[in-house]
Design an enzyme around this catalytic site. Structure first.
Site, PDB file in Angstrom:
ATOM      1  N   LYS B  12       0.859  -1.184   0.000  1.00  0.00           N
ATOM      2  CA  LYS B  12       0.000   0.000   0.000  1.00  0.00           C
ATOM      3  C   LYS B  12       0.889   1.227   0.000  1.00  0.00           C
ATOM      4  O   LYS B  12       1.761   1.377   0.860  1.00  0.00           O
ATOM      5  CB  LYS B  12      -0.878   0.005   1.261  1.00  0.00           C
ATOM      6  CG  LYS B  12      -1.952   1.072   1.235  1.00  0.00           C
ATOM      7  CD  LYS B  12      -2.990   0.826   0.156  1.00  0.00           C
ATOM      8  CE  LYS B  12      -4.321   0.404   0.720  1.00  0.00           C
ATOM      9  NZ  LYS B  12      -5.247  -0.073  -0.332  1.00  0.00           N
ATOM     10  N   THR B  57      -3.514  -5.192   0.894  1.00  0.00           N
ATOM     11  CA  THR B  57      -2.904  -3.863   1.060  1.00  0.00           C
ATOM     12  C   THR B  57      -3.758  -3.022   1.995  1.00  0.00           C
ATOM     13  O   THR B  57      -3.241  -2.144   2.687  1.00  0.00           O
ATOM     14  CB  THR B  57      -2.713  -3.160  -0.303  1.00  0.00           C
ATOM     15  OG1 THR B  57      -3.983  -2.867  -0.874  1.00  0.00           O
ATOM     16  CG2 THR B  57      -1.907  -4.026  -1.259  1.00  0.00           C
ATOM     17  N   PHE B 152      32.502  27.117 -13.839  1.00  0.00           N
ATOM     18  CA  PHE B 152      32.519  25.859 -14.591  1.00  0.00           C
ATOM     19  C   PHE B 152      33.366  26.098 -15.834  1.00  0.00           C
ATOM     20  O   PHE B 152      32.939  26.778 -16.767  1.00  0.00           O
ATOM     21  CB  PHE B 152      31.103  25.408 -14.961  1.00  0.00           C
ATOM     22  CG  PHE B 152      31.062  24.056 -15.636  1.00  0.00           C
ATOM     23  CD1 PHE B 152      31.600  22.934 -15.016  1.00  0.00           C
ATOM     24  CD2 PHE B 152      30.508  23.902 -16.900  1.00  0.00           C
ATOM     25  CE1 PHE B 152      31.582  21.688 -15.633  1.00  0.00           C
ATOM     26  CE2 PHE B 152      30.479  22.661 -17.528  1.00  0.00           C
ATOM     27  CZ  PHE B 152      31.017  21.560 -16.883  1.00  0.00           C
ATOM     28  N   HIS B 244      19.445  25.370 -13.878  1.00  0.00           N
ATOM     29  CA  HIS B 244      20.201  26.410 -14.562  1.00  0.00           C
ATOM     30  C   HIS B 244      19.570  27.791 -14.383  1.00  0.00           C
ATOM     31  O   HIS B 244      18.364  27.962 -14.502  1.00  0.00           O
ATOM     32  CB  HIS B 244      20.286  26.092 -16.056  1.00  0.00           C
ATOM     33  CG  HIS B 244      20.853  24.734 -16.337  1.00  0.00           C
ATOM     34  ND1 HIS B 244      22.087  24.332 -15.871  1.00  0.00           N
ATOM     35  CD2 HIS B 244      20.368  23.672 -17.028  1.00  0.00           C
ATOM     36  CE1 HIS B 244      22.333  23.092 -16.275  1.00  0.00           C
ATOM     37  NE2 HIS B 244      21.299  22.665 -16.961  1.00  0.00           N
TER      38      HIS B 244
END
Lengths: 281, 281, 281, 281
Positions: B12, B57, B152, B244
């Site tokens: 469940k 469940t 970077f 970004h």
């Protein structure tokens, strides 16, 4: 009987403008989602494919970013007013503009590092036309819960009523609120940011303090508390889902559940809309 | 060559369990989203429609709510372990169980009023079988941003590379992290809640302090900082979208943009997965 | 100047009502999301915590399910009208009610097996008060795309305009439309379901056939086509995001891209609102 | 005991690539969401901030768009294989790549106008390394419902079981399925697109025809039906939420509800995972 153009508007929705103020080593951030919409005499674009009066939505986006630098973002209200004025000025056929700004809050981790705060979003809607500007400040997704001090009793019954009186329940909502009347002048109300902080604090205090007979009553009390303290405000409006928390039925398992375990339900939910205003009389 | 049953599980998902502790007037709340999944010898249910080995469940859900009271929720880890043990015990055909718990944090407004905190969600995954229990604690949707101290540069170029070196960029992510090795004993590491708070604080500190050459390097540094301080942890894993923030191009309008106005992009986004672990050597 | 209650409403939102008609072996399904909201004289609930005039939202939910059987769901419009009338009748303090119904479409796989169709959702809003009923039928999330026959040129330029004329672009939207004026009588317009099917088909045909100079013009043409064919309709309103598809820039790689590869953008997006109506003159 | 880098990958997620084939007036569209992830020897980027081995995720995005033109999109499988090969070739430090593609289906309205079809999404995952390629084709969000021919009885009971046997219930799910073993060669299985259409049809037929004793059994039957007909397939895996439809309790209102009115529930939901495979013996 002919077919004609009715009400219409056009604009650019959800430009994600992030403004970093880096005048000192201690950066500041204003993180905005900006939507603009122009209205006015745009019959030819609709009926004749003539775009001469249309300031492209792409230009509206460009202006939203340019104004974040050129005018700056002292507050989302100030910025929205300036952006709206620019778009009206640049578009002769427009008679009015609506600027919506959502602001996401960040907590500071250091001089230039931040972590997103809370689930709530600050909102501003500015409506500008030749009659002037109307500013609605507000917030949305402010999630609140009371684990007691909430009852719901004595309601109307009909043939389809199965709900029983609740003496003590969980009350939870995801609040949307907006208000109008502030001028943003620092002398009077501390400016837009101070006003926002004050209204938000009043809402939280009133929610925490209120003994609730219904979500309607609690919202009214919250609105009343804000209007009593903030003289400039003329009106405050709420939209509030009642996020039901059902007491889990543990009786079949021989377990007592004295308000300790709840099922948080998704749908359906109550939906309450309340406006609190000043009496004109 | 016959057709046969392969790997399978059932359970469940997303029981929304809210536990209020009201032993004193100062209530406490633990707000959970609980998923359970059993695995084992369930061939007959699949191939013959014979459900005799299947704990429904629905029963798994009932147990999730009952255990919130019967065992309590001292921490999501404790609760998940207890719930998992119960489900294994109740299901003879099961050889293993996975319990996933998300916890939503609330800040206190008063003795019994609360406001949702942050966007992040605390997570726990417990895997239990006869070999024992593995506990992974973690968090998701922790949204972080650095407005500088991130570059970077010097990356690989091929015929399809148009990206230019960035000396100073915004670095933002919505972090998912999980770690393993804690025992939850209070003597050693302060217990599950103390451990969670400590790891979260270490992650924030390391993010704020790091001068980044790439999101990969920053994540590695964050993981290293956690492992160095928390001796019990054996491993920490990250999944982090690189959200970004493109510098808005204001040059066509004669406006200088020295890292002040950014476009927050939705898609596509970089997606970085990093595991930091201890050397077995 | 006193503080008073302004506009307000309350109800139950998003009851997920699924109605199976199983009078024959060939079952039929109507899959609905139902929201109701009552308005009227509810001052005492807000200001005095007196709930005697309040029909609980729980009862509104019960009624939504009971009416799916008692009245049935010949069409969402019929059902919404009947449900609204019942709620007004059951609530003496109410002066009006709004019923919103979304319907999810299913395609048949067999006598009693179905697969969900399309992304679009059929919508109905009924407003009922002593002056009568207003029915708005509609749809939302109808996703449309033209790969050519769309241009956008000759627009207004200002200092912040960088967009260039487009002779041939992709035009895509996720359409929301709603209309009013139908009576639902089968003699005139074929009844609510036939009317819905007819309007939807007219919208698709007009979209496919139109050579677009702007999304505004295309929407106007679609509305005009509907009003011309469906004499009973008095008005149709559209809300349509312009889901931008930017031409991928492949020139740096020496690849020609003659309208063949596009980047589907998320945000921002143009947002167009257009109403087409009949001239009263 | 030192701290070291463990498993890691990096890439660009969710590039929204739309490919229009306009070689004739009758355009074709392939609407894709593309994610790529590289793995291999990337220690220096994590531990030393040295990016020399890193093909930027920006380049991976560029390549996804360029390959939509340069290689084309005969099928998402073909395209994913070609894209993966290119990324491996361009990145010496990479030892493997995973390419995920989602494809959104469109129905034709005319030569160059389209309307989005269905809620389901076609999926492909390609894993490439020196050992070769593994292709998993699949689909997700295929929403299915049976209004009868479904029971759930004779299950295991413990102290927390309150569910009663169901002789006739609604069975609904939002299916995710994926399979492997196809080669994409047109001679054998008709190629990737033909194979996808065939498997999808087999799944729908088997779902409609099956008398269900549990969702597990139905999924197994669906998998078996596919493997029996498609000799190339070696395995098929399902993830399927059991979207519960509870019978609305209308008895308090004196209304009989013989399987006609249901409450479609959101959470919690059963979650079933089943793999059907060929016997190696």
């Amino acid at each position: 009987m002919g077919i004609v153009l009715g009400a219409n508007s056009y604009g650019k929705a959800e430009s994600r403008v992030v403004r970093i103020v880096r005048d000192t080593d201690r950066h500041q951030i204003r993180d905005l989602n900006v939507s603009t919409a122009l209205r006015g005499d745009f019959v030819d674009v609709h009926t004749r494919g003539d775009n001469r009066q249309v300031l492209p939505t792409d230009t509206q986006r460009n202006t939203a970013f340019a104004w974040a630098k050129k005018h700056g973002v002292d507050s989302p209200e100030d910025y929205a007013l300036a952006l709206g004025r620019r778009l009206l000025e640049a578009t002769p056929a427009a008679t009015g503009v609506t600027v919506d700004v959502e602001e996401y809050a960040w907590d500071r981790l250091g001089d230039h590092a931040f972590v997103r705060r809370g689930t709530e979003v600050r909102t501003v809607r500015v409506d500008l036309d030749e009659a002037g500007a109307v500013v609605r400040s507000g917030l949305t997704d402010l999630v609140l819960l009371k684990s007691t001090d909430s009852e719901f009793r004595g309601f109307l019954h009909d043939d389809y009523t199965t709900l029983e009186d609740a003496d003590d329940r969980v009350l939870a909502t995801s609040l949307t609120a907006s208000w109008t009347g502030e001028t943003g002048e620092t002398g009077e109300t501390g400016g837009w940011d101070a006003s926002y902080d004050a209204v938000r604090a009043l809402l939280l205090d009133a929610f925490a303090a209120h003994h609730s007979h219904s979500l309607q009553e609690t919202l009214y009390a919250m609105g009343r508390a804000v209007l009593e303290e903030r003289a400039a405000l003329t009106e405050i409006a709420f939209t509030a889902p009642n996020r039901h928390h059902h007491l889990a039925d543990l009786a079949p398992f021989g377990i007592e559940n004295a308000g300790e375990v709840f099922v948080a339900a998704d749908r359906p939910y109550g939906l309450i809309q309340v406006t609190v205003t000043r009496d004109d009389g």
